[in-house]
Design a protein around this motif. Structure first.
Motif, PDB file in Angstrom:
ATOM      1  N   ALA A  68       3.088   9.558   2.978  1.00 39.17           N
ATOM      2  CA  ALA A  68       4.350  10.238   2.667  1.00 39.17           C
ATOM      3  C   ALA A  68       4.501  10.528   1.177  1.00 39.17           C
ATOM      4  CB  ALA A  68       5.533   9.415   3.161  1.00 39.17           C
ATOM      5  N   CYS A  69       3.822   9.773   0.338  1.00 40.02           N
ATOM      6  CA  CYS A  69       3.900   9.975  -1.121  1.00 40.02           C
ATOM      7  C   CYS A  69       3.223  11.272  -1.563  1.00 40.02           C
ATOM      8  CB  CYS A  69       3.267   8.781  -1.823  1.00 40.02           C
ATOM      9  SG  CYS A  69       3.283   8.879  -3.625  1.00 40.02           S
ATOM     10  N   ILE A  70       2.224  11.710  -0.820  1.00 40.70           N
ATOM     11  CA  ILE A  70       1.418  12.855  -1.246  1.00 40.70           C
ATOM     12  C   ILE A  70       2.283  14.109  -1.410  1.00 40.70           C
ATOM     13  CG2 ILE A  70      -0.474  14.412  -0.563  1.00 40.70           C
ATOM     14  CD1 ILE A  70      -1.721  11.979   0.915  1.00 40.70           C
ATOM     15  N   ARG A  71       2.114  14.751  -2.557  1.00 44.26           N
ATOM     16  CA  ARG A  71       2.848  15.961  -2.936  1.00 44.26           C
ATOM     17  C   ARG A  71       4.346  15.728  -3.152  1.00 44.26           C
ATOM     18  NH1 ARG A  71       0.212  21.589  -0.617  1.00 44.26           N
ATOM     19  NH2 ARG A  71      -1.610  21.444  -1.949  1.00 44.26           N
ATOM     20  N   CYS A  72       4.774  14.485  -3.197  1.00 42.99           N
ATOM     21  CA  CYS A  72       6.174  14.162  -3.511  1.00 42.99           C
ATOM     22  C   CYS A  72       6.218  13.388  -4.828  1.00 42.99           C
ATOM     23  CB  CYS A  72       6.795  13.345  -2.386  1.00 42.99           C
ATOM     24  SG  CYS A  72       7.089  14.317  -0.886  1.00 42.99           S
ATOM     25  N   LYS A  73       5.628  12.188  -4.819  1.00 45.74           N
ATOM     26  CA  LYS A  73       5.523  11.359  -6.020  1.00 45.74           C
ATOM     27  C   LYS A  73       6.866  11.198  -6.735  1.00 45.74           C
ATOM     28  CE  LYS A  73       2.976  12.383  -9.773  1.00 45.74           C
ATOM     29  NZ  LYS A  73       1.816  12.588 -10.695  1.00 45.74           N
ATOM     30  N   TYR A  74       7.793  10.582  -6.040  1.00 48.61           N
ATOM     31  CA  TYR A  74       9.136  10.397  -6.603  1.00 48.61           C
ATOM     32  C   TYR A  74       9.175   9.404  -7.767  1.00 48.61           C
ATOM     33  CZ  TYR A  74      11.214  13.271  -2.974  1.00 48.61           C
ATOM     34  OH  TYR A  74      11.556  14.323  -2.174  1.00 48.61           O
ATOM     35  N   THR A  75       8.279   8.463  -7.777  1.00 52.95           N
ATOM     36  CA  THR A  75       8.101   7.443  -8.838  1.00 52.95           C
ATOM     37  C   THR A  75       9.250   6.436  -9.000  1.00 52.95           C
ATOM     38  OG1 THR A  75       8.920   8.684 -10.805  1.00 52.95           O
ATOM     39  CG2 THR A  75       6.607   9.046 -10.167  1.00 52.95           C
ATOM     40  N   ASP A  76      10.196   6.423  -8.078  1.00 51.42           N
ATOM     41  CA  ASP A  76      11.239   5.380  -8.146  1.00 51.42           C
ATOM     42  C   ASP A  76      10.612   3.983  -8.037  1.00 51.42           C
ATOM     43  OD1 ASP A  76      13.980   6.970  -7.697  1.00 51.42           O
ATOM     44  OD2 ASP A  76      12.408   7.866  -6.477  1.00 51.42           O
ATOM     45  N   CYS A  77       9.520   3.912  -7.316  1.00 53.40           N
ATOM     46  CA  CYS A  77       8.851   2.632  -7.071  1.00 53.40           C
ATOM     47  C   CYS A  77       8.430   1.922  -8.356  1.00 53.40           C
ATOM     48  CB  CYS A  77       7.637   2.840  -6.179  1.00 53.40           C
ATOM     49  SG  CYS A  77       6.504   4.141  -6.750  1.00 53.40           S
ATOM     50  N   VAL A  78       8.012   2.684  -9.357  1.00 50.45           N
ATOM     51  CA  VAL A  78       7.420   2.044 -10.536  1.00 50.45           C
ATOM     52  C   VAL A  78       8.440   1.286 -11.381  1.00 50.45           C
ATOM     53  CG1 VAL A  78       5.699   3.880 -10.610  1.00 50.45           C
ATOM     54  CG2 VAL A  78       7.628   3.976 -12.183  1.00 50.45           C
ATOM     55  N   VAL A 123       0.847  -1.186   0.000  1.00 52.09           N
ATOM     56  CA  VAL A 123       0.000   0.000   0.000  1.00 52.09           C
ATOM     57  C   VAL A 123       0.887   1.241   0.000  1.00 52.09           C
ATOM     58  CG1 VAL A 123      -1.682   1.273   1.397  1.00 52.09           C
ATOM     59  CG2 VAL A 123      -1.787  -1.218   1.319  1.00 52.09           C
ATOM     60  N   VAL A 124       0.532   2.225  -0.836  1.00 50.20           N
ATOM     61  CA  VAL A 124       1.215   3.522  -0.785  1.00 50.20           C
ATOM     62  C   VAL A 124       0.518   4.366   0.277  1.00 50.20           C
ATOM     63  CG1 VAL A 124       1.935   5.564  -2.077  1.00 50.20           C
ATOM     64  CG2 VAL A 124       1.720   3.365  -3.258  1.00 50.20           C
ATOM     65  N   THR A 125       1.309   4.967   1.160  1.00 51.39           N
ATOM     66  CA  THR A 125       0.707   5.740   2.247  1.00 51.39           C
ATOM     67  C   THR A 125       1.060   7.225   2.117  1.00 51.39           C
ATOM     68  OG1 THR A 125       2.564   5.348   3.751  1.00 51.39           O
ATOM     69  CG2 THR A 125       0.751   3.719   3.785  1.00 51.39           C
ATOM     70  N   PHE A 136       0.015  11.604  -6.156  1.00 47.12           N
ATOM     71  CA  PHE A 136       0.079  10.372  -5.364  1.00 47.12           C
ATOM     72  C   PHE A 136       0.033   9.188  -6.323  1.00 47.12           C
ATOM     73  CE2 PHE A 136      -2.353   7.231  -2.625  1.00 47.12           C
ATOM     74  CZ  PHE A 136      -1.473   7.167  -1.555  1.00 47.12           C
ATOM     75  N   LEU A 137       0.639   8.082  -5.918  1.00 46.17           N
ATOM     76  CA  LEU A 137       0.463   6.846  -6.677  1.00 46.17           C
ATOM     77  C   LEU A 137      -0.334   5.867  -5.837  1.00 46.17           C
ATOM     78  CD1 LEU A 137       3.797   5.882  -8.495  1.00 46.17           C
ATOM     79  CD2 LEU A 137       2.072   7.543  -9.170  1.00 46.17           C
ATOM     80  N   ALA A 138      -1.054   4.979  -6.504  1.00 49.15           N
ATOM     81  CA  ALA A 138      -1.822   3.955  -5.807  1.00 49.15           C
ATOM     82  C   ALA A 138      -1.450   2.588  -6.368  1.00 49.15           C
ATOM     83  CB  ALA A 138      -3.317   4.201  -6.003  1.00 49.15           C
ATOM     84  N   GLU A 194      12.868   1.229  -2.623  1.00 49.07           N
ATOM     85  CA  GLU A 194      13.098   2.238  -3.663  1.00 49.07           C
ATOM     86  C   GLU A 194      12.544   3.602  -3.280  1.00 49.07           C
ATOM     87  OE1 GLU A 194      14.775   1.994  -6.620  1.00 49.07           O
ATOM     88  OE2 GLU A 194      15.377   0.075  -5.778  1.00 49.07           O
ATOM     89  N   CYS A 195      11.508   3.635  -2.477  1.00 51.48           N
ATOM     90  CA  CYS A 195      10.846   4.899  -2.162  1.00 51.48           C
ATOM     91  C   CYS A 195      11.697   5.739  -1.212  1.00 51.48           C
ATOM     92  CB  CYS A 195       9.475   4.646  -1.534  1.00 51.48           C
ATOM     93  SG  CYS A 195       8.678   6.201  -1.047  1.00 51.48           S
ATOM     94  N   PRO A 196      12.084   6.948  -1.632  1.00 60.05           N
ATOM     95  CA  PRO A 196      12.961   7.781  -0.802  1.00 60.05           C
ATOM     96  C   PRO A 196      12.286   8.298   0.466  1.00 60.05           C
ATOM     97  CG  PRO A 196      12.492   8.856  -2.922  1.00 60.05           C
ATOM     98  CD  PRO A 196      11.771   7.549  -2.929  1.00 60.05           C
ATOM     99  N   VAL A 197      10.956   8.217   0.523  1.00 60.71           N
ATOM    100  CA  VAL A 197      10.267   8.700   1.734  1.00 60.71           C
ATOM    101  C   VAL A 197       9.579   7.566   2.500  1.00 60.71           C
ATOM    102  CG1 VAL A 197       9.979  11.070   0.930  1.00 60.71           C
ATOM    103  CG2 VAL A 197       8.257   9.366   0.323  1.00 60.71           C
ATOM    104  N   ASP A 198       9.929   6.330   2.173  1.00 58.84           N
ATOM    105  CA  ASP A 198       9.375   5.167   2.880  1.00 58.84           C
ATOM    106  C   ASP A 198       7.852   5.204   2.977  1.00 58.84           C
ATOM    107  OD1 ASP A 198      11.952   4.158   3.339  1.00 58.84           O
ATOM    108  OD2 ASP A 198      12.174   5.366   5.143  1.00 58.84           O
ATOM    109  N   ALA A 199       7.223   5.410   1.831  1.00 60.07           N
ATOM    110  CA  ALA A 199       5.762   5.517   1.816  1.00 60.07           C
ATOM    111  C   ALA A 199       5.060   4.166   1.665  1.00 60.07           C
ATOM    112  CB  ALA A 199       5.327   6.433   0.673  1.00 60.07           C
ATOM    113  N   ILE A 200       5.806   3.119   1.302  1.00 62.08           N
ATOM    114  CA  ILE A 200       5.148   1.857   0.940  1.00 62.08           C
ATOM    115  C   ILE A 200       5.315   0.801   2.032  1.00 62.08           C
ATOM    116  CG2 ILE A 200       4.932   0.068  -0.823  1.00 62.08           C
ATOM    117  CD1 ILE A 200       6.259   2.018  -2.804  1.00 62.08           C
ATOM    118  N   PHE A 201       4.177   0.202   2.408  1.00 58.55           N
ATOM    119  CA  PHE A 201       4.144  -0.816   3.454  1.00 58.55           C
ATOM    120  C   PHE A 201       3.251  -1.970   3.022  1.00 58.55           C
ATOM    121  CE2 PHE A 201       5.017   3.166   5.538  1.00 58.55           C
ATOM    122  CZ  PHE A 201       5.980   2.843   6.492  1.00 58.55           C
TER     123      PHE A 201
HETATM  124 FE1  F3S Z   1       5.390   7.840  -4.029  1.00 57.35          FE
HETATM  125 FE2  F3S Z   1       7.578   6.840  -3.060  1.00 57.35          FE
HETATM  126 FE3  F3S Z   1       6.645   5.905  -5.312  1.00 57.35          FE
HETATM  127  S1  F3S Z   1       7.012   8.966  -3.038  1.00 57.35           S
HETATM  128  S2  F3S Z   1       5.638   7.656  -6.219  1.00 57.35           S
HETATM  129  S3  F3S Z   1       5.647   5.766  -3.325  1.00 57.35           S
HETATM  130  S4  F3S Z   1       8.777   6.234  -4.829  1.00 57.35           S
END
Ligand code: F3S
Length: 106
Positions: free
Chosen positions: A7-17, A3-5, A31-33, A48-55
């Motif tokens: 921390a992703c909001i207003r950042c959306k680094y997209t390294d995860c994809v 799940v993306v939580t 945001f990504l879902a 991969e997520c620089p803000v540790d948004a995914i759990f």
């Molecule tokens: Fe969001 Fe992190 Fe991906 S900020 S877009 S979940 S790399």
């Protein structure tokens, strides 16, 4: 599922994809879902997520209880994203801000 939580909001680094083997990320404005029907819990995106948004859904931090349903709902409406793109322009300013749920654009 994972799940993306918040921390992703207003950042959306997209390294995860770039690492997702099943292309389960869907892109919204800030945001990504993750589509829970596609995610195979490979865990590759987590680091991969620089803000540790995914759990993993069974391991969510306190306060993130609404995000599994949110990911499922938004993933149905948003297009798949498979290529990394630049983070949002103010990502660095927002990455340490808490309580960002109010800023989620759907
Ligand atoms: Fe969001 Fe992190 Fe991906 S900020 S877009 S979940 S790399």
């Amino acid at each position: 599922t994972h799940v993306v939580t918040e921390a992703c909001i207003r950042c959306k680094y997209t390294d995860c994809v770039t690492v997702c083997p099943v292309d389960c990320f869907h892109e919204g404005p800030n945001f990504l879902a993750i589509d829970p029907d596609e995610c195979i819990d490979c865990t590759l995106c987590v680091s991969e997520c620089p803000v540790d948004a995914i759990f993993r859904d069974v391991d969510l931090p306190d306060g993130m209880e609404k995000y599994p349903e949110l990911n499922a709902r938004l993933a149905r409406r948003w297009p798949v994203i498979i290529q990394k793109k630049p983070a949002l322009p103010d990502a660095e300013q927002w990455r340490h801000v808490r309580d960002k749920r109010q800023y989620l654009d759907t």
